[in-house]
Motif scaffolding. Structure first.
Motif, PDB file in Angstrom:
ATOM      1  N   ASN A 297       0.785  -1.672  -0.005  1.00 36.18           N
ATOM      2  CA  ASN A 297      -0.163   0.016   0.247  1.00 36.18           C
ATOM      3  C   ASN A 297       0.724   0.773   0.043  1.00 36.18           C
ATOM      4  O   ASN A 297       0.550   2.134  -0.070  1.00 36.18           O
ATOM      5  N   THR A 298       1.972   1.529   0.251  1.00 31.22           N
ATOM      6  CA  THR A 298       2.587   2.247  -0.491  1.00 31.22           C
ATOM      7  C   THR A 298       2.849   2.808  -1.008  1.00 31.22           C
ATOM      8  O   THR A 298       2.515   1.953  -2.376  1.00 31.22           O
ATOM      9  N   PRO A 299       2.468   4.294  -1.641  1.00 29.93           N
ATOM     10  CA  PRO A 299       2.484   5.042  -3.180  1.00 29.93           C
ATOM     11  C   PRO A 299       3.537   4.422  -3.926  1.00 29.93           C
ATOM     12  O   PRO A 299       4.739   4.291  -3.613  1.00 29.93           O
ATOM     13  N   ARG A 300       3.132   4.315  -5.697  1.00 32.90           N
ATOM     14  CA  ARG A 300       3.805   3.526  -6.486  1.00 32.90           C
ATOM     15  C   ARG A 300       4.436   2.154  -6.319  1.00 32.90           C
ATOM     16  O   ARG A 300       5.921   2.225  -6.869  1.00 32.90           O
ATOM     17  N   VAL A 301       4.215   2.134  -4.941  1.00 32.15           N
ATOM     18  CA  VAL A 301       4.673   0.206  -5.716  1.00 32.15           C
ATOM     19  C   VAL A 301       3.775  -0.566  -5.534  1.00 32.15           C
ATOM     20  O   VAL A 301       1.799   0.064  -5.284  1.00 32.15           O
ATOM     21  N   PRO A 302       3.045  -1.519  -6.924  1.00 28.55           N
ATOM     22  CA  PRO A 302       2.245  -1.835  -7.703  1.00 28.55           C
ATOM     23  C   PRO A 302       1.552  -3.146  -6.552  1.00 28.55           C
ATOM     24  O   PRO A 302       2.362  -3.417  -5.866  1.00 28.55           O
ATOM     25  N   GLY A 303       0.769  -2.989  -6.258  1.00 31.49           N
ATOM     26  CA  GLY A 303      -0.212  -4.318  -6.110  1.00 31.49           C
ATOM     27  C   GLY A 303      -1.186  -3.535  -4.615  1.00 31.49           C
ATOM     28  O   GLY A 303      -1.288  -2.829  -4.697  1.00 31.49           O
ATOM     29  N   VAL A 304      -2.002  -4.358  -4.089  1.00 34.56           N
ATOM     30  CA  VAL A 304      -2.708  -4.112  -2.737  1.00 34.56           C
ATOM     31  C   VAL A 304      -2.426  -5.054  -1.749  1.00 34.56           C
ATOM     32  O   VAL A 304      -2.338  -5.966  -2.089  1.00 34.56           O
ATOM     33  N   ALA A 305      -2.077  -3.994  -0.942  1.00 32.12           N
ATOM     34  CA  ALA A 305      -1.656  -5.131   0.734  1.00 32.12           C
ATOM     35  C   ALA A 305      -3.405  -5.850   1.009  1.00 32.12           C
ATOM     36  O   ALA A 305      -4.381  -5.341   0.830  1.00 32.12           O
ATOM     37  N   GLU A 306      -2.847  -7.045   0.768  1.00 38.82           N
ATOM     38  CA  GLU A 306      -4.483  -8.180   0.968  1.00 38.82           C
ATOM     39  C   GLU A 306      -3.821  -9.527   2.183  1.00 38.82           C
ATOM     40  O   GLU A 306      -2.612  -9.173   2.728  1.00 38.82           O
ATOM     41  N   ALA A 307      -4.797 -10.270   2.768  1.00 42.09           N
ATOM     42  CA  ALA A 307      -4.152 -10.692   3.787  1.00 42.09           C
ATOM     43  C   ALA A 307      -3.148 -11.877   4.031  1.00 42.09           C
ATOM     44  O   ALA A 307      -4.047 -12.579   2.325  1.00 42.09           O
ATOM     45  N   ARG A 308      -2.654 -12.050   4.208  1.00 42.28           N
ATOM     46  CA  ARG A 308      -1.838 -13.941   3.863  1.00 42.28           C
ATOM     47  C   ARG A 308      -0.791 -13.308   2.536  1.00 42.28           C
ATOM     48  O   ARG A 308      -0.534 -14.552   2.053  1.00 42.28           O
ATOM     49  N   ASP A 309      -0.490 -12.298   2.361  1.00 40.05           N
ATOM     50  CA  ASP A 309       0.573 -12.283   1.228  1.00 40.05           C
ATOM     51  C   ASP A 309       1.304 -12.374   1.125  1.00 40.05           C
ATOM     52  O   ASP A 309       2.371 -12.689   0.740  1.00 40.05           O
ATOM     53  N   ALA A 310       2.020 -12.309   2.789  1.00 40.69           N
ATOM     54  CA  ALA A 310       2.982 -12.194   3.336  1.00 40.69           C
ATOM     55  C   ALA A 310       4.734 -11.887   3.153  1.00 40.69           C
ATOM     56  O   ALA A 310       5.124 -12.186   2.302  1.00 40.69           O
ATOM     57  N   PHE A 311       4.122 -10.827   2.490  1.00 36.54           N
ATOM     58  CA  PHE A 311       4.905  -9.603   1.851  1.00 36.54           C
ATOM     59  C   PHE A 311       6.326  -9.448   2.544  1.00 36.54           C
ATOM     60  O   PHE A 311       5.931  -8.956   3.823  1.00 36.54           O
ATOM     61  N   GLY A 312       7.508  -9.679   2.360  1.00 37.39           N
ATOM     62  CA  GLY A 312       8.543  -9.675   3.122  1.00 37.39           C
ATOM     63  C   GLY A 312       9.128 -10.833   3.934  1.00 37.39           C
ATOM     64  O   GLY A 312       9.646 -11.162   5.095  1.00 37.39           O
ATOM     65  N   ALA A 313       8.168 -11.683   3.095  1.00 41.12           N
ATOM     66  CA  ALA A 313       8.651 -13.374   3.743  1.00 41.12           C
ATOM     67  C   ALA A 313      10.138 -13.562   3.466  1.00 41.12           C
ATOM     68  O   ALA A 313      11.243 -14.459   4.398  1.00 41.12           O
ATOM     69  N   ALA A 314      11.281 -12.839   2.146  1.00 40.29           N
ATOM     70  CA  ALA A 314      12.134 -12.932   1.728  1.00 40.29           C
ATOM     71  C   ALA A 314      12.579 -12.248   1.191  1.00 40.29           C
ATOM     72  O   ALA A 314      11.484 -11.260   0.781  1.00 40.29           O
ATOM     73  N   VAL A 315      14.077 -11.675   1.919  1.00 37.01           N
ATOM     74  CA  VAL A 315      14.631 -10.021   1.102  1.00 37.01           C
ATOM     75  C   VAL A 315      16.221 -10.005   0.405  1.00 37.01           C
ATOM     76  O   VAL A 315      16.584 -11.693   0.355  1.00 37.01           O
ATOM     77  N   ALA A 316      16.100  -9.821  -0.318  1.00 37.75           N
ATOM     78  CA  ALA A 316      17.634  -9.370  -1.150  1.00 37.75           C
ATOM     79  C   ALA A 316      17.979  -8.637  -2.288  1.00 37.75           C
ATOM     80  O   ALA A 316      17.131  -7.746  -2.306  1.00 37.75           O
ATOM     81  N   PHE A 317      19.152  -7.979  -2.070  1.00 41.61           N
ATOM     82  CA  PHE A 317      19.724  -7.224  -2.801  1.00 41.61           C
ATOM     83  C   PHE A 317      20.272  -7.446  -3.514  1.00 41.61           C
ATOM     84  O   PHE A 317      21.232  -8.393  -3.648  1.00 41.61           O
ATOM     85  N   GLY A 318      20.573  -6.910  -4.666  1.00 39.50           N
ATOM     86  CA  GLY A 318      21.221  -6.937  -6.305  1.00 39.50           C
ATOM     87  C   GLY A 318      20.996  -6.027  -6.849  1.00 39.50           C
ATOM     88  O   GLY A 318      20.546  -5.194  -6.988  1.00 39.50           O
ATOM     89  N   ALA A 319      22.468  -5.538  -7.520  1.00 35.15           N
ATOM     90  CA  ALA A 319      22.835  -4.443  -8.805  1.00 35.15           C
ATOM     91  C   ALA A 319      21.708  -5.234  -9.843  1.00 35.15           C
ATOM     92  O   ALA A 319      22.471  -5.462 -10.948  1.00 35.15           O
ATOM     93  N   TYR A 320      20.365  -5.946 -10.342  1.00 32.62           N
ATOM     94  CA  TYR A 320      20.076  -5.539 -10.502  1.00 32.62           C
ATOM     95  C   TYR A 320      19.765  -5.108 -12.381  1.00 32.62           C
ATOM     96  O   TYR A 320      19.791  -5.235 -13.480  1.00 32.62           O
TER      97      TYR A 320
END
Length: 483
Positions: free
Chosen positions: A402-425
């Protein structure tokens, strides 16, 4: 496991292709190409493990999806699938192999092209038995994957080798060693082929948390392990350090903190003093007895806290200086609530290029409004005193669907943040953030690309958009990503 993204220090968290008799040289300087560049095009790529994927009709045989980086970032340059049916990969896909339960893209020989390491804890092994587990390496190459080989396998039924692994030059010989976590066991394989057991303990079938770092600035990495012992005679939790003992030719336990239950570990130099620091993610006590407040004051562990033990070059000084923070710490985004799981996933990188590492903490249980378990990720900035400043405040950026400019909509049980990684993609000297959301779309999952670890230009990568098979099934895409 993590890949350190710094502009001033050579990354040490790399995995060796430790086949018998093979010695790999250490890099003498930071590589010209970014860590995680599997196809040698100058951009880091992202490996997403999909151990619940069906391959050739075999349920949970598992696969790895490589999403190519490039000038336009992840998702704009195509992707490939690597399975045990791929001609480069040894073995065959079988039901329950769970190929992809752990993944890493690392450059082991300093040629600027990463190799792919894949854990398959459900692999049946001749001589090892059912679910002994294995770790496979697939060579990177320009244009297509290179040759693959199995680098280690479990020695007993249900050992589940490949649930976790970590890497570094642990022996101080300038070559890369790797550590494999299975059920109830952590083992070491050195670059010259020496194998040994680091730890055997009844972990209740849980994977140990592993990371590596140079916590005393002596030029050689140490190994950090977090694990739970179950019913021996009661459940306890531990975080311990091991260092190489040249006389014994084995890893020696050098530091412990007990009663500290963690879901993740990460190492980085958050205060810029030249020594790595150890972050304990989702740190909480799980026994009745309070032993030296191993996760900091109980009042700041609500919903999961992060406890940092700071490194120091002075002998015996590791962990003397400590900090604890959570979502009720001033300057940290969000509000601490039971079930947030703040710190359940961690990754380290110098996002603002100030010479101090920053930490991203996933909170897959975070409620967004009334949507339980929607999830969030918080970027915590390092500073002269670490992740908490001299006033006891943090400095952070909160990110969720739900952060502005982040796609999608926060929904129950999405578990956004279950894994994270950095990279020079996307190149340009920028550190980008990838965040997994395995509960997205009824468990099909997805990975969010956040360029420069911010919302601007962010994109969602889902199985359907990537053209993966069975996108409506419970793939949990984004639960396992290369860091």
């Amino acid at each position: 496991m993590r890949i350190r993204l710094r502009t001033y220090v050579t990354a040490i968290a790399v995995i060796a292709t430790a086949t018998a008799g093979l010695t790999l040289p250490a890099s003498a300087a930071a590589p010209a190409l970014p860590d995680g560049d599997f196809n040698g095009d100058g951009y880091a790529d992202l490996a997403v493990g999909v151990p619940d994927g069906t391959v050739g009709g075999k349920a949970k045989a598992g696969y790895v999806n490589i999403v190519w980086g490039g000038r336009k970032g992840l998702g704009a340059h195509g992707n490939i699938r690597i399975t045990q049916a791929s001609r480069e990969v040894p073995g065959v896909p079988e039901k329950g192999d769970r190929f992809g339960a752990s993944v890493a893209l690392v450059d082991t020989n300093g040629d600027g092209i990463a190799e792919l390491f894949v854990g398959a804890p459900g692999e049946d092994v001749n001589g090892g038995g059912t679910d002994a587990g294995s770790v496979t390496v697939v060579g990177g190459a320009r244009g297509r994957p290179g040759h693959g080989s199995v680098v280690t396998t479990g020695r007993s039924p249900y050992a589940a080798y490949g649930l976790a692994f970590a890497t570094a030059d642990l022996t101080g010989d300038g070559n890369k060693d790797f550590v494999v976590g299975g059920k109830d066991k952590v083992v070491l394989r050195t670059a010259d082929g020496l194998a040994g057991t680091v730890l055997t303990a009844p972990m209740g079938g849980r994977a140990p948390a592993l990371t590596t770092g140079d916590f005393n600035a002596d030029g050689t990495a140490e190994l950090a392990v977090g694990y739970w012992t179950q019913n021996s005679p009661f459940t306890q939790s531990h975080v311990r350090l091991w260092a190489w003992d040249a006389n014994e030719q084995a890893m020696a336990n050098t530091w412990n903190t007990d009663n500290a239950g963690v879901s993740a570990l990460a190492a980085g130099d958050f205060d810029g003093d030249g020594s790595d620091d150890l972050a304990l993610g989702e740190c909480r006590e799980i026994a009745d007895e309070n032993i030296d407040d191993p996760c900091g004051p109980e009042a700041v562990a609500k919903g999961g806290g992060i406890h940092v033990h700071y490194g120091d070059a002075a002998p015996g000084s590791f962990g003397v200086r400590r900090q604890t923070l959570n979502q009720d710490t001033v300057g940290v985004a969000g509000v601490a609530e039971v079930g947030d799981r703040f710190g359940a996933a961690l990754a380290v990188g110098d996002v603002n290029r100030d010479g101090r590492d920053d930490l991203v903490a996933g909170a897959p249980g975070e409620a967004i409004g009334t949507r339980a378990g929607a999830g969030a990720a918080t970027l915590l900035l390092g500073g002269p005193t670490g992740l908490v400043d001299a006033r006891g405040e943090g400095h952070s950026v909160g990110l969720q669907q739900n952060t502005p400019r982040v796609p999608g909509v926060a929904e129950a049980r999405d578990a956004f943040g279950a894994a994270v990684a950095f990279g020079a993609y996307g190149g340009r000297g920028r550190v980008d953030l990838a965040v997994g959301s395995p509960g997205e779309n009824a468990g099909s999952g997805g990975v969010w690309l956040l360029p420069g670890a911010g919302a601007g230009g962010s994109a969602a990568l889902t199985p359907r958009k990537l053209g993966l098979p069975s996108p409506a099934s419970a793939l949990a895409y984004g639960r396992y990503v290369s860091e």
